[in-house]
Write a protein that holds these residues in place. Structure first.
Motif: not given
Length: 111
Positions: A36-39, A58-60, A75-76
């Motif tokens: 997952a990425f924040t941007g 994140r929960p999904a 993340t990132d």
């Protein structure tokens, strides 16, 4: 409420009707993790400009990954992919500079 993340997906050949979230491993035999990425810019820097994505919390994302036995999301990450070669600047131009770049996470397609 959890912020929505940019989650990389593989899209089906059937006109993009189906998408599967991409997973990765830190090495052979290691456990898979979600990505997952924040941007959007961070996602494209790690996976390339052609990488498709969806927005999920994140929960999904964890709810989608748990049936696959995946309990962790990175993340990132800075780079996801195969080892990148060293480029000879005199022959190939200033594409990559410095030492060999190693993948932080290898996409599951590699295994």
């Amino acid at each position: 409420m959890d912020a929505l993340l940019f989650v990389p997906v593989r899209v089906s050949a059937l006109g993009g009707a189906f998408a599967a979230v991409r997973t990765a491993r830190s090495g052979a035999g290691q456990e898979r993790v979600g990505l997952a990425f924040t941007g959007e810019d961070r996602l494209h820097a790690a996976l390339g400009s052609g990488q498709r994505w969806i927005r999920l919390s994140r929960p999904a994302l964890l709810a989608l990954l748990r049936p696959l036995g995946i309990e962790d999301v990175r993340t990132d990450p800075h780079y996801v992919g195969p080892e990148m070669p060293v480029v000879d600047l005199l022959q190939d131009g200033p594409v990559l500079v410095g030492m060999r770049r190693h993948a932080q996470w290898l996409p599951d397609e590699v295994w």
